[in-house]
Enzyme design. Structure first.
Site, PDB file in Angstrom:
ATOM      1  N   ASP A   9      -1.304   1.909 -10.760  1.00 28.95           N
ATOM      2  CA  ASP A   9      -1.601   0.687  -9.996  1.00 28.95           C
ATOM      3  C   ASP A   9      -0.780  -0.459 -10.600  1.00 28.95           C
ATOM      4  OD1 ASP A   9      -3.224  -0.789  -7.946  1.00 28.95           O
ATOM      5  OD2 ASP A   9      -3.862  -1.920  -9.700  1.00 28.95           O
ATOM      6  N   SER A  10      -0.613  -1.517  -9.808  1.00 34.21           N
ATOM      7  CA  SER A  10       0.085  -2.689 -10.337  1.00 34.21           C
ATOM      8  C   SER A  10      -0.687  -3.301 -11.505  1.00 34.21           C
ATOM      9  CB  SER A  10       0.251  -3.728  -9.231  1.00 34.21           C
ATOM     10  OG  SER A  10      -1.017  -4.092  -8.739  1.00 34.21           O
ATOM     11  N   CYS A  72      -2.612   2.163  -5.286  1.00 32.93           N
ATOM     12  CA  CYS A  72      -2.281   0.777  -4.980  1.00 32.93           C
ATOM     13  C   CYS A  72      -1.749   0.772  -3.550  1.00 32.93           C
ATOM     14  CB  CYS A  72      -1.203   0.302  -5.945  1.00 32.93           C
ATOM     15  SG  CYS A  72      -0.556  -1.343  -5.588  1.00 32.93           S
ATOM     16  N   GLU A 157      -7.372 -10.517 -11.289  1.00 31.74           N
ATOM     17  CA  GLU A 157      -6.539 -10.252 -12.479  1.00 31.74           C
ATOM     18  C   GLU A 157      -6.824 -11.296 -13.568  1.00 31.74           C
ATOM     19  OE1 GLU A 157      -3.844  -7.900 -13.348  1.00 31.74           O
ATOM     20  OE2 GLU A 157      -4.775  -6.682 -11.798  1.00 31.74           O
ATOM     21  N   CYS A 191      -7.200  -2.788  -0.480  1.00 31.31           N
ATOM     22  CA  CYS A 191      -6.577  -3.177  -1.741  1.00 31.31           C
ATOM     23  C   CYS A 191      -7.536  -2.698  -2.818  1.00 31.31           C
ATOM     24  CB  CYS A 191      -6.403  -4.688  -1.836  1.00 31.31           C
ATOM     25  SG  CYS A 191      -5.826  -5.224  -3.468  1.00 31.31           S
ATOM     26  N   HIS A 193      -8.114  -3.567  -5.685  1.00 32.70           N
ATOM     27  CA  HIS A 193      -8.802  -4.594  -6.483  1.00 32.70           C
ATOM     28  C   HIS A 193     -10.101  -5.065  -5.811  1.00 32.70           C
ATOM     29  CE1 HIS A 193      -5.013  -4.958  -8.652  1.00 32.70           C
ATOM     30  NE2 HIS A 193      -5.511  -5.896  -9.428  1.00 32.70           N
TER      31      HIS A 193
HETATM   32  N1  DGL Z   1      -4.261  -3.258  -6.038  1.00 29.50           N
HETATM   33  C1  DGL Z   1      -3.115  -3.411  -5.226  1.00 29.50           C
HETATM   34  C2  DGL Z   1      -3.360  -2.883  -3.837  1.00 29.50           C
HETATM   35  O1  DGL Z   1      -4.163  -1.990  -3.639  1.00 29.50           O
HETATM   36  C3  DGL Z   1      -2.465  -4.761  -5.133  1.00 29.50           C
HETATM   37  C4  DGL Z   1      -2.553  -5.685  -6.241  1.00 29.50           C
HETATM   38  C5  DGL Z   1      -1.333  -6.554  -6.393  1.00 29.50           C
HETATM   39  O2  DGL Z   1      -1.096  -7.463  -5.586  1.00 29.50           O
HETATM   40  O3  DGL Z   1      -0.638  -6.280  -7.364  1.00 29.50           O
HETATM   41  O4  DGL Z   1      -2.724  -3.351  -2.904  1.00 29.50           O
END
Ligand code: DGL
Length: 275
Positions: A9-10, A72, A157, A191, A193
């Site tokens: 993941d990012s 991600c 984050e 997403c 997150h």
């Molecule tokens: N968690 C990532 C996703 O599912 C995105 C987070 C980011 O913007 O880095 O899209």
């Protein structure tokens, strides 16, 4: 040589997916890599997301992962296809990289009664149109309305997702999505997150709208994949090891990761990932 399943993941978000995968398939070894040093990815260009994602996936291959899950949506939307069609074919023909969009699109139609699904994601995921395109392949009768929520990932984050300030932006994006669309009955958190915001999201949603997170969907799809591909399952180590790496700061990864993963973890920092 057997190796771990890689989860990428990012940043922290993929840990919500990883948690569900470990619950469903505890027997395997796993290596998690968060590109926290370069997160968020959500507003970055196609080329940058592709370059960053591929650098991380290649590093995971070098650690021995035969299979990497892009946990991600932004990376799945912007980098997965090129990695599969270019990098794997040319350089790693026996390795595999899977994303989170297709398994989600395959199942989302089963959740809606009205046939109208709302998709919340980063700008990158929304602009890629990946969800409307993929959902139409499996459920052509389902309408999809999208909303980008560019401030949610930075709030998470920076560990501000439980603060009062977060409420404003949760309500704002939900209102934008739902205004004039009373028939949306299913809200997809596209997403990884966003499950961290789920209690605030529920607070501002009208009754009768279900909220779908991707963890369980991706975990069950990985199980099916390994059943269909015993040659890949045979290459995955089964020692129940979990390793965590970050391109950011290890101490701050450890501090924040438990909120996503549900238990304390030990992380190691990896250098060399240039912005
Ligand atoms: N968690 C990532 C996703 O599912 C995105 C987070 C980011 O913007 O880095 O899209």
């Amino acid at each position: 040589m057997k190796g771990p399943i890689g989860i990428f993941d990012s940043g922290y978000g993929g840990l919500t997916v990883f948690k569900s995968i470990v619950e469903r398939l505890p027997q395997y070894d796993y290596l998690y890599f968060g590109d926290n040093g370069r997160a968020p990815y959500g507003d970055r260009s196609f080329e940058t997301v592709y370059q960053y994602t591929w650098e991380c996936v290649r590093w995971m291959f070098e650690q021995g992962c035969p299979l990497v899950i892009l946990a991600c949506n932004t990376a799945s939307a912007k980098a997965l296809r090129s990695i599969q069609q270019k990098e794997l074919l040319q350089n790693y023909p026996d390795n595999r990289v899977l994303g989170v969009i297709r398994p989600t699109a395959e199942t989302i139609g089963a959740f809606t009664q009205t046939g109208h699904v709302g998709v919340l994601g980063t700008r990158g995921t929304v602009r890629s149109e990946s969800y409307p395109i993929e959902i139409a392949k499996f459920f052509p009768e389902v309408s999809v309305s999208q909303q980008s929520c560019p401030l949610w990932v930075p709030l998470i984050e920076n560990n501000e997702h439980e603060s009062a300030g977060a409420d404003y932006f949760v309500k704002k994006y939900l209102d934008e999505l739902l205004s004039g669309r009373p028939d949306i009955d299913t809200l997809l958190l596209a997403c990884t997150h966003y499950p961290l915001l789920v209690s605030k999201i529920r607070r501002y949603l009208p009754a009768g709208i279900s909220v779908i997170s991707q963890g369980a969907i991706v975990a069950s799809s990985l199980e099916e994949y390994l059943n269909r591909h015993p040659e890949m399952a045979a290459r995955v180590a089964t020692g129940e090891r979990r390793e965590f790496f970050t391109s950011g700061d290890a101490a701050s990864f450890e501090e924040h990761a438990s909120a996503f993963f549900g238990s304390a973890i030990e992380a190691r920092a990896v250098g060399g990932f240039q912005k």
